[in-house]
Enzyme design. Structure first.
Site, short mmCIF file in Angstrom:
data_model
loop_
_atom_site.label_atom_id
_atom_site.label_comp_id
_atom_site.label_asym_id
_atom_site.label_seq_id
_atom_site.Cartn_x
_atom_site.Cartn_y
_atom_site.Cartn_z
N CYS A 240 -4.49 4.39 4.25
CA CYS A 240 -3.22 4.51 3.53
C CYS A 240 -2.13 3.60 4.09
O CYS A 240 -1.48 2.87 3.36
CB CYS A 240 -2.76 5.96 3.51
SG CYS A 240 -2.30 6.67 5.12
N HIS A 291 0.36 10.76 5.75
CA HIS A 291 -0.09 9.96 4.62
C HIS A 291 1.11 9.22 4.03
O HIS A 291 2.24 9.69 4.10
CB HIS A 291 -0.73 10.86 3.55
CG HIS A 291 -1.43 10.10 2.47
ND1 HIS A 291 -2.44 9.20 2.72
CD2 HIS A 291 -1.25 10.10 1.11
CE1 HIS A 291 -2.87 8.69 1.57
NE2 HIS A 291 -2.16 9.22 0.59
N HIS A 303 -1.82 4.61 -3.65
CA HIS A 303 -2.20 4.88 -2.26
C HIS A 303 -3.71 4.77 -2.09
O HIS A 303 -4.46 4.71 -3.07
CB HIS A 303 -1.73 6.28 -1.84
CG HIS A 303 -2.35 7.40 -2.62
ND1 HIS A 303 -2.75 8.60 -2.06
CD2 HIS A 303 -2.65 7.53 -3.95
CE1 HIS A 303 -3.24 9.40 -2.99
NE2 HIS A 303 -3.19 8.78 -4.14
#
Length: 333
Positions: A240, A291, A303
């Site tokens: 990510c 994240h 993402h």
């Protein structure tokens, strides 16, 4: 002779992390590495922190952030404590009494009290720091925050220092544990003594921002569908933060490599003010960023989610990512 002899001699402590929760152990160890722990707070980390104990942390934070000697104080304004850090914190304007020359040192500190003390510590150490004056409605229980703490709570929330406790609530009167307080102090130190500090009032760079956004709009489609791989920064796979790191690097925006550090870059932006290119961050436990994605409009973000998945678009408004949304930062301005 000063009554404060010995207070300014800070050193790392011998700490026993047995009592700490797993999430807090690394935070406490790092805070100790920064010499932010007080001598009386080296074990029993899950107990609630007192007002006096937090003063000890605040004074260490002040000294570390300011690089200045602690003030010389020869009198004690309080009749119920002789704690040196409390007296210094009072001198610095970090804390005040509760009336009748009392400080109530053994009272447990609440979340809103901690926010106020952290804010005042930063302002004492770095008075040039500017916070946004926009009083947004950030929490569903915001009306429960005391008037004397509201500005401080919102400012530190926007700065990414303090956050809610889930379900959009802040719970201002809740007590806070030693390990939670230590994590906040560590976060404040890293934020305002580090490389990625910026003031928080949003500014526009007009055509410069527009040009970078257009570049980003061209680059993102080229990465869609590429597989997730932990630690990867492309060109064939990404994790990510690797996706964010590489894409923004291509348009000349230098960011840290991992998501928790990327969350310190740029300036805070509220969820209802998101624009294309803003970074959106998530915390599965409600406390620690784990994240990151790139907002692309219409309540959606791009993402690299997890092993077995690919770079894709997901929704911020429903499902898992709506529940774990943590904060957002604008790094293109």
């Amino acid at each position: 002779m000063s009554i404060l002899a010995g207070v300014s001699s800070f050193a790392q402590q011998n700490i026993d992390l047995t009592s700490a929760n797993d999430w807090a152990k690394a935070e406490i160890a790092k805070a100790n590495e920064y010499n932010l722990l007080s001598g009386g707070m080296t074990d029993n980390f899950t107990r609630n922190i007192t007002r006096e104990e937090f003063c000890e942390l605040a004074v260490r934070l002040y000294k570390s952030l300011s690089g200045k000697a602690l003030p010389e104080v020869n009198s004690n304004p309080f009749s119920d404590t002789g704690n040196e850090s409390v007296i210094i914190a009072n001198k610095l304007g970090i804390v005040y009494g509760v009336g009748n020359n009392k400080f109530a040192p053994d009272n447990m500190a609440t979340r809103e009290e901690i926010a106020v003390m952290l804010y005042r510590t930063l302002k004492a150490a770095k008075p040039e720091t500017v916070f946004s004056a926009n009083m947004e409605y950030l929490f569903s229980d915001q009306d429960e925050i005391s008037d004397w703490a509201l500005k401080e709570v919102l400012s530190l929330t926007k700065a990414g220092i303090i956050n809610g406790v889930g379900n959009g609530r802040f719970i201002p009167k809740r007590y806070i544990s030693r390990e939670e307080a230590i994590a906040l102090v560590k976060r404040m130190y890293e934020k305002f003594d580090g490389q990625y500090v910026e003031i928080f009032e949003l500014t526009s760079r007009g055509n410069s921002r527009n040009g970078l956004i257009e570049q980003l709009k061209t680059l993102i489609p080229q990465e869609m569908g590429k597989p997730y791989q932990w630690g990867a920064t492309g060109p064939d796979s990404y994790d990510c933060s690797g996706l964010v790191y590489t894409l923004y690097g291509k348009i000349g925006v230098s960011l840290p490599r991992v998501s928790r550090d990327q969350a310190k870059a740029g300036v805070y932006v509220s969820k209802d003010s998101l624009q294309y290119g803003d970074l959106v961050f998530f915390a599965a436990d409600g406390k620690n960023v784990n994240h990151v994605g790139i907002y692309v409009g219409n309540g959606e973000f791009v993402h690299a989610p997890f092993t077995g998945s690919v770079v894709k678009v997901s929704s911020l408004t429903t499902g898992y990512y709506s529940r774990t949304y943590y904060t957002a930062r604008r790094v293109i301005r």
